[in-house]
Design a protein around this motif. Structure first.
Motif, PDB file in Angstrom:
ATOM      1  N   ARG A  24      16.456  19.943  -0.499  1.00  0.00           N
ATOM      2  CA  ARG A  24      15.651  20.101   0.722  1.00  0.00           C
ATOM      3  C   ARG A  24      16.476  20.729   1.845  1.00  0.00           C
ATOM      4  O   ARG A  24      15.999  21.605   2.563  1.00  0.00           O
ATOM      5  CB  ARG A  24      15.102  18.746   1.183  1.00  0.00           C
ATOM      6  N   THR A 120      17.527   3.942  -1.868  1.00  0.00           N
ATOM      7  CA  THR A 120      16.122   4.251  -1.551  1.00  0.00           C
ATOM      8  C   THR A 120      15.202   3.248  -2.243  1.00  0.00           C
ATOM      9  O   THR A 120      14.278   2.697  -1.628  1.00  0.00           O
ATOM     10  CB  THR A 120      15.776   5.691  -1.987  1.00  0.00           C
ATOM     11  N   VAL A 140       5.484   5.797  -9.584  1.00  0.00           N
ATOM     12  CA  VAL A 140       5.046   7.161  -9.866  1.00  0.00           C
ATOM     13  C   VAL A 140       6.247   8.089  -9.644  1.00  0.00           C
ATOM     14  O   VAL A 140       6.817   8.131  -8.560  1.00  0.00           O
ATOM     15  CB  VAL A 140       3.863   7.560  -8.951  1.00  0.00           C
ATOM     16  N   GLY A 141       6.614   8.807 -10.721  1.00  0.00           N
ATOM     17  CA  GLY A 141       7.835   9.607 -10.669  1.00  0.00           C
ATOM     18  C   GLY A 141       9.010   8.812 -11.211  1.00  0.00           C
ATOM     19  O   GLY A 141      10.153   8.939 -10.742  1.00  0.00           O
ATOM     20  N   SER A 143      10.873   8.916 -13.762  1.00  0.00           N
ATOM     21  CA  SER A 143      12.018   9.537 -14.436  1.00  0.00           C
ATOM     22  C   SER A 143      12.992  10.199 -13.462  1.00  0.00           C
ATOM     23  O   SER A 143      14.072  10.623 -13.857  1.00  0.00           O
ATOM     24  CB  SER A 143      11.525  10.586 -15.445  1.00  0.00           C
ATOM     25  N   CYS A 165       5.222   8.928 -15.759  1.00  0.00           N
ATOM     26  CA  CYS A 165       6.125  10.070 -15.986  1.00  0.00           C
ATOM     27  C   CYS A 165       5.488  10.977 -17.029  1.00  0.00           C
ATOM     28  O   CYS A 165       4.368  10.721 -17.482  1.00  0.00           O
ATOM     29  CB  CYS A 165       7.502   9.584 -16.444  1.00  0.00           C
ATOM     30  N   THR A 202       7.029   8.472  -5.580  1.00  0.00           N
ATOM     31  CA  THR A 202       8.119   9.406  -5.238  1.00  0.00           C
ATOM     32  C   THR A 202       7.687  10.861  -5.395  1.00  0.00           C
ATOM     33  O   THR A 202       8.508  11.768  -5.266  1.00  0.00           O
ATOM     34  CB  THR A 202       9.365   9.181  -6.123  1.00  0.00           C
ATOM     35  N   THR A 205       1.849  12.341  -5.295  1.00  0.00           N
ATOM     36  CA  THR A 205       0.600  12.548  -6.054  1.00  0.00           C
ATOM     37  C   THR A 205      -0.296  11.309  -6.065  1.00  0.00           C
ATOM     38  O   THR A 205      -1.332  11.316  -6.713  1.00  0.00           O
ATOM     39  CB  THR A 205       0.907  12.953  -7.517  1.00  0.00           C
ATOM     40  N   VAL A 224       7.401   7.048  -0.722  1.00  0.00           N
ATOM     41  CA  VAL A 224       8.762   7.601  -0.662  1.00  0.00           C
ATOM     42  C   VAL A 224       8.681   9.084  -0.312  1.00  0.00           C
ATOM     43  O   VAL A 224       9.445   9.583   0.512  1.00  0.00           O
ATOM     44  CB  VAL A 224       9.497   7.392  -2.004  1.00  0.00           C
ATOM     45  N   GLY A 292      13.037  20.694 -10.156  1.00  0.00           N
ATOM     46  CA  GLY A 292      12.252  19.477  -9.892  1.00  0.00           C
ATOM     47  C   GLY A 292      11.957  18.631 -11.110  1.00  0.00           C
ATOM     48  O   GLY A 292      11.104  17.750 -11.061  1.00  0.00           O
ATOM     49  N   ARG A 295      16.101  14.286 -14.803  1.00  0.00           N
ATOM     50  CA  ARG A 295      15.954  12.859 -15.141  1.00  0.00           C
ATOM     51  C   ARG A 295      17.093  12.139 -14.440  1.00  0.00           C
ATOM     52  O   ARG A 295      18.250  12.374 -14.761  1.00  0.00           O
ATOM     53  CB  ARG A 295      16.084  12.662 -16.655  1.00  0.00           C
ATOM     54  N   GLY A 296      16.799  11.275 -13.491  1.00  0.00           N
ATOM     55  CA  GLY A 296      17.861  10.576 -12.769  1.00  0.00           C
ATOM     56  C   GLY A 296      18.686  11.559 -11.957  1.00  0.00           C
ATOM     57  O   GLY A 296      18.155  12.391 -11.232  1.00  0.00           O
TER      58      GLY A 296
HETATM   59  N1  LIG Z   1      11.717   8.505   2.061  1.00  0.00           N
HETATM   60  C1  LIG Z   1      12.990   8.530   1.728  1.00  0.00           C
HETATM   61  O1  LIG Z   1      13.829   7.885   2.353  1.00  0.00           O
HETATM   62  C2  LIG Z   1      13.429   9.347   0.547  1.00  0.00           C
HETATM   63  C3  LIG Z   1      14.672   9.106  -0.035  1.00  0.00           C
HETATM   64  C4  LIG Z   1      15.038   9.834  -1.165  1.00  0.00           C
HETATM   65  C5  LIG Z   1      14.172  10.798  -1.675  1.00  0.00           C
HETATM   66  N2  LIG Z   1      12.997  11.047  -1.065  1.00  0.00           N
HETATM   67  C6  LIG Z   1      12.048  12.044  -1.598  1.00  0.00           C
HETATM   68  O2  LIG Z   1      11.546  11.484  -2.795  1.00  0.00           O
HETATM   69  C7  LIG Z   1      11.260  12.538  -3.705  1.00  0.00           C
HETATM   70  C8  LIG Z   1      11.807  12.163  -5.075  1.00  0.00           C
HETATM   71  O3  LIG Z   1      13.219  12.147  -5.010  1.00  0.00           O
HETATM   72  P1  LIG Z   1      14.088  12.115  -6.337  1.00  0.00           P
HETATM   73  O4  LIG Z   1      15.484  12.302  -5.910  1.00  0.00           O
HETATM   74  O5  LIG Z   1      13.735  10.946  -7.158  1.00  0.00           O
HETATM   75  O6  LIG Z   1      13.571  13.445  -7.052  1.00  0.00           O
HETATM   76  P2  LIG Z   1      13.916  13.998  -8.514  1.00  0.00           P
HETATM   77  O7  LIG Z   1      14.990  13.202  -9.138  1.00  0.00           O
HETATM   78  O8  LIG Z   1      14.107  15.456  -8.380  1.00  0.00           O
HETATM   79  O9  LIG Z   1      12.523  13.724  -9.284  1.00  0.00           O
HETATM   80  C9  LIG Z   1      12.150  14.552 -10.293  1.00  0.00           C
HETATM   81  C10 LIG Z   1      11.354  13.748 -11.329  1.00  0.00           C
HETATM   82  O10 LIG Z   1       9.989  13.578 -10.914  1.00  0.00           O
HETATM   83  C11 LIG Z   1       9.159  13.739 -12.059  1.00  0.00           C
HETATM   84  N3  LIG Z   1       7.812  14.165 -11.664  1.00  0.00           N
HETATM   85  C12 LIG Z   1       7.460  15.319 -11.083  1.00  0.00           C
HETATM   86  N4  LIG Z   1       6.126  15.320 -10.833  1.00  0.00           N
HETATM   87  C13 LIG Z   1       5.645  14.139 -11.263  1.00  0.00           C
HETATM   88  C14 LIG Z   1       4.347  13.530 -11.271  1.00  0.00           C
HETATM   89  N5  LIG Z   1       3.269  14.155 -10.780  1.00  0.00           N
HETATM   90  N6  LIG Z   1       4.231  12.288 -11.777  1.00  0.00           N
HETATM   91  C15 LIG Z   1       5.293  11.618 -12.271  1.00  0.00           C
HETATM   92  N7  LIG Z   1       6.549  12.155 -12.307  1.00  0.00           N
HETATM   93  C16 LIG Z   1       6.716  13.391 -11.789  1.00  0.00           C
HETATM   94  C17 LIG Z   1       9.889  14.798 -12.852  1.00  0.00           C
HETATM   95  O11 LIG Z   1       9.546  14.732 -14.204  1.00  0.00           O
HETATM   96  P3  LIG Z   1       8.690  15.887 -14.968  1.00  0.00           P
HETATM   97  O12 LIG Z   1       8.386  16.967 -13.961  1.00  0.00           O
HETATM   98  O13 LIG Z   1       9.572  16.348 -16.054  1.00  0.00           O
HETATM   99  O14 LIG Z   1       7.496  15.174 -15.406  1.00  0.00           O
HETATM  100  C18 LIG Z   1      11.370  14.452 -12.640  1.00  0.00           C
HETATM  101  O15 LIG Z   1      11.888  13.580 -13.653  1.00  0.00           O
HETATM  102  C19 LIG Z   1      11.857  13.815  -3.129  1.00  0.00           C
HETATM  103  O16 LIG Z   1      10.815  14.618  -2.666  1.00  0.00           O
HETATM  104  C20 LIG Z   1      12.723  13.352  -1.981  1.00  0.00           C
HETATM  105  O17 LIG Z   1      12.715  14.280  -0.924  1.00  0.00           O
HETATM  106  C21 LIG Z   1      12.588  10.335   0.025  1.00  0.00           C
END
Ligand SMILES: NC(=O)c1ccc[n+]([C@@H]2O[C@H](COP(=O)([O-])OP(=O)(O)OC[C@H]3O[C@@H](n4cnc5c(N)ncnc54)[C@H](OP(=O)(O)O)[C@@H]3O)[C@@H](O)[C@H]2O)c1
Length: 305
Positions: A24, A120, A140-141, A143, A165, A202, A205, A224, A292, A295-296
């Motif tokens: 970001r 988080t 939700v999310g 992985s 996931c 996360t 959606t 999130v 995007g 995994r982890g």
């Molecule tokens: N509010 C806060 O304080 C805070 C803190 C940290 C992060 N965030 C935000 O939270 C978001 C997630 O962060 P992250 O670090 O966990 O991201 P990430 O590791 O990049 O998450 C990617 C994962 O999301 C899965 N995914 C994508 N679309 C999906 C869907 N519709 N349903 C289920 N799984 C889905 C992907 O799997 P596939 O695409 O392979 O299915 C992939 O494994 C980011 O946008 C970040 O900016 C907010």
């Protein structure tokens, strides 16, 4: 070489991560409504912080003269969060900041990946969501970095986890504590006909307008990833409904890192690591994270020269 003050430690970094926050900050891709804040936050005409990286693990290489918690040679992990600066050989951190001793049984690669997802997930599930034993939690999310930490921490705190996931990650999330799984590409989440005490989203959606009917009485939607409107509480449940929608950013305390270290040492929280790249290949690591689908966590190792 950064300089360190009297109350700071200088850390020789051995591993760090490329997170969604790095993506970001670099791309300025922001959730709807936050776009106007991106440049003031991350730099108007050039990056405010040119060295990215929110978390690290390494060894203390020097201590300021007032430092008492750490000694040269201690293995530590730390969270710089939005101050970044961890994609580097060295970083100074305040000794009473977000820094803790590494569990002895963890590698630098694993310890470097404890904070971004771990803090988080902890902040949302425990502090904002007040998760209680036996509650049903939909993640939700599951992985991703935050999601895979949330599955493990919700399971550890006694929650009964359903993980959302894609098909390729169903076994992964089952293996880290989900008792049920939903493939979001095969099933319409809004129509699954089940209810939960907590939904942690996360991905953006599962907004209230789409998934509010999945909340039990007293249920909490933890946003999130959400729009500015959601963060301001717009489009959420009415006060009379007894439901809540909670977004924002968790307040991370030093004791949260101590807790994550204890949980990791005991095997209750093991950050999922997707790929490890040397720091020299940071460009490839960022390109991978940009897609995007990680995994982890994606880890960068910093070689000891
Ligand atoms: N509010 C806060 O304080 C805070 C803190 C940290 C992060 N965030 C935000 O939270 C978001 C997630 O962060 P992250 O670090 O966990 O991201 P990430 O590791 O990049 O998450 C990617 C994962 O999301 C899965 N995914 C994508 N679309 C999906 C869907 N519709 N349903 C289920 N799984 C889905 C992907 O799997 P596939 O695409 O392979 O299915 C992939 O494994 C980011 O946008 C970040 O900016 C907010």
């Amino acid at each position: 070489m950064p300089t360190h003050g009297p109350k700071e430690v200088l850390i020789r970094i051995r591993a760090t991560t490329v997170s969604s926050a790095d993506w970001r900050a670099r791309s300025l891709a922001m959730p709807a409504g936050f776009g106007a804040m991106a440049r003031p936050a991350f730099g108007l005409i050039a990056p405010r912080q040119p060295v990215l990286g929110t978390e690290l693990a390494g060894e203390v290489s020097a201590t300021g003269k007032s430092v008492s918690r750490f000694r040269v040679g201690d293995r530590v992990f730390a969270f710089a969060d939005a101050r970044f600066g961890c994609h580097a050989e060295y970083r100074a951190m305040p000794e009473h900041g977000l820094i803790a001793h590494m569990p002895a049984n963890l590698s630098f690669e694993t310890a470097a990946a404890l904070c971004f997802g771990g803090t988080t997930a902890l902040g949302f599930l425990r502090d904002k969501g007040n998760l209680k034993r036996g509650e049903r939690v939909l993640i939700v999310g599951a992985s991703g970095c935050v999601g895979s930490a949330a599955v493990q921490l919700a399971h550890h705190f006694g929650g009964r986890v359903t993980a959302v996931c894609s098909a390729a990650n169903l076994d992964l999330v089952r293996g880290i504590g989900a008792e049920a799984v939903i493939d979001y590409k095969a099933q319409d989440l809004a129509a699954i006909g089940q209810t939960f005490d907590i939904i942690l989203d996360t991905t953006g959606t599962a907004p209230f307008a789409r998934c509010g009917q999945l909340l039990k009485p007293g249920g909490r939607l933890l946003v999130v990833l959400g729009t500015l409107a959601q963060t301001l509480g717009l489009g959420g449940p009415s006060r009379a409904s007894g439901l809540s929608m909670i977004g924002g950013v968790p307040r991370v305390q030093p004791k949260d890192l101590e807790l994550l270290a204890q949980l990791a040492q005991a095997g209750h929280f093991q950050p999922v690591i997707d790929q490890v790249f040397p720091l020299e290949n940071a460009v490839q690591a960022h390109a991978y994270v940009d897609k995007g689908h990680k995994r982890g966590s994606v880890v960068l190792t910093v070689s000891k020269t």
